[in-house]
Enzyme design. Sequence first.
Site, PDB file in Angstrom:
ATOM      1  N   ASP A 140      33.205 101.099  29.447  1.00 51.91           N
ATOM      2  CA  ASP A 140      33.688  99.713  29.493  1.00 51.91           C
ATOM      3  C   ASP A 140      35.108  99.709  30.052  1.00 51.91           C
ATOM      4  OD1 ASP A 140      33.100  96.824  27.853  1.00 51.91           O
ATOM      5  OD2 ASP A 140      35.228  97.341  28.117  1.00 51.91           O
ATOM      6  N   ILE A 141      35.394  98.762  30.929  1.00 49.06           N
ATOM      7  CA  ILE A 141      36.742  98.675  31.499  1.00 49.06           C
ATOM      8  C   ILE A 141      37.690  98.142  30.420  1.00 49.06           C
ATOM      9  CG2 ILE A 141      38.162  97.711  33.356  1.00 49.06           C
ATOM     10  CD1 ILE A 141      35.623  97.405  35.023  1.00 49.06           C
ATOM     11  N   ASN A 180      41.292  89.880  34.962  1.00 46.57           N
ATOM     12  CA  ASN A 180      40.764  88.588  35.443  1.00 46.57           C
ATOM     13  C   ASN A 180      41.845  87.504  35.403  1.00 46.57           C
ATOM     14  OD1 ASN A 180      38.120  88.799  36.313  1.00 46.57           O
ATOM     15  ND2 ASN A 180      37.264  88.643  34.253  1.00 46.57           N
ATOM     16  N   HIS A 183      39.071  85.804  39.085  1.00 46.74           N
ATOM     17  CA  HIS A 183      37.708  86.291  38.834  1.00 46.74           C
ATOM     18  C   HIS A 183      37.139  87.080  40.015  1.00 46.74           C
ATOM     19  CE1 HIS A 183      33.446  86.009  37.611  1.00 46.74           C
ATOM     20  NE2 HIS A 183      33.945  85.932  36.391  1.00 46.74           N
ATOM     21  N   ASP A 223      35.810  90.818  40.105  1.00 47.43           N
ATOM     22  CA  ASP A 223      34.510  91.287  40.623  1.00 47.43           C
ATOM     23  C   ASP A 223      34.687  92.527  41.494  1.00 47.43           C
ATOM     24  OD1 ASP A 223      33.187  89.307  39.335  1.00 47.43           O
ATOM     25  OD2 ASP A 223      32.581  88.182  41.122  1.00 47.43           O
ATOM     26  N   GLU A 261      31.611  94.012  32.301  1.00 46.49           N
ATOM     27  CA  GLU A 261      32.263  95.200  32.872  1.00 46.49           C
ATOM     28  C   GLU A 261      31.869  96.424  32.061  1.00 46.49           C
ATOM     29  OE1 GLU A 261      33.247  94.413  29.849  1.00 46.49           O
ATOM     30  OE2 GLU A 261      35.322  95.143  30.019  1.00 46.49           O
TER      31      GLU A 261
END
Length: 315
Positions: free
Chosen positions: A195-196, A203, A208, A212, A238
């Site tokens: 997971d980031i 973000n 956003h 991405d 993510e």
Amino acid sequence: YILKDNRHNVQQVVDIVKRLQLNTGIKVLVADDSSVSRKIIRDLLEVWNFTVLEAGDGREALDILNRQDRIGIVLADYNMPEMDGMELVKELRRTFSKTRLPIIGLSGAGGATTSAHFLKAGANDYMHKPFLAEELYCRVRHNLETTEYILTIRELAEKDFLTGLLNRRSFFNSGEKLFANALRGNLNLVVSMMDIDHFKKCNDKYGHDAGDEVICFVADRLKSSLRQSDLVARFGGEEFCVVGVNMHSENITEVFEKIRADIENSVIRSGEHEMRVTVSIGVCSTLKSSLEEMITCADDMLYKAKNQGRNQVCV
Ligand code: GH3
Ligand code: MG
Ligand code: MG
Ligand code: MG
């Protein structure tokens, strides 16, 4: 012979097809023992800009298919020495599904049962020789288009739209098969969740769309750091899940640590932004009684990595 409505002659067709680059690079394999027959088909298909490969019998056709990749479609004559068209179709269907490699059966001699036999053996279509150029072109195009549509639909169904990684559903489809093999003792599995870290901030700061791009960057790094046989999926947001196949137990930590460090040391550019992110990784390296259990275990390790300060691997 071509487009008999008199509006075009062959040269005009050739010019139009070349200009529009129709069928450029699409390889058609013609398996027919009659060189005359092959020549007729080759000449017709070349008018439409196809690349034509020829085989004099089924064996030769198989050799060409094994050597050349990306043959778009096969035309298989029925009566051929060594290996006839029907046997060729059956043999090809052991490796190439109907939706991956279309095959059109051909026969000049066969009675009414030949077409049925061809279709039953796994051919997608059939043509009786002699045929009009238009019929050949329409059937070849039709079968190629159907194959393309199915490929597109399959991609949409199996892949995550943003990153091109496996989506959750296809991950479980393939993962369950690997897991069954692991239970039988045929291979070793490692499951990892990633997971980031603090992605919300990323973000918020860059927007956003830039977020991405970060997700895609991490996905690419993950995919290219692992082997073709490993499964790499985006589970949503993510968050990523990996099934690693036959990793040497002494290398497991090293593999994921390398991925973590690689991402930490990367600068991700989007427009004028230069972004940096870190990831937390949880790994489950002992075989459990289900794939879900291994994912839960990897998730617990991920939770631990987050709690211990993020940007780390917990095994
Ligand atoms: P933590 O280190 O605890 O993981 O912190 P975090 O901020 O990453 O927290 P969390 O995982 O809960 O938040 C993930 C955020 O990712 C929430 C959501 O706004 C964002 N997100 C989810 N899907 C997408 C996406 O497809 N694109 C973008 N840009 N952002 C997404
Ligand atoms: Mg023949
Ligand atoms: Mg996060
Ligand atoms: Mg998350």
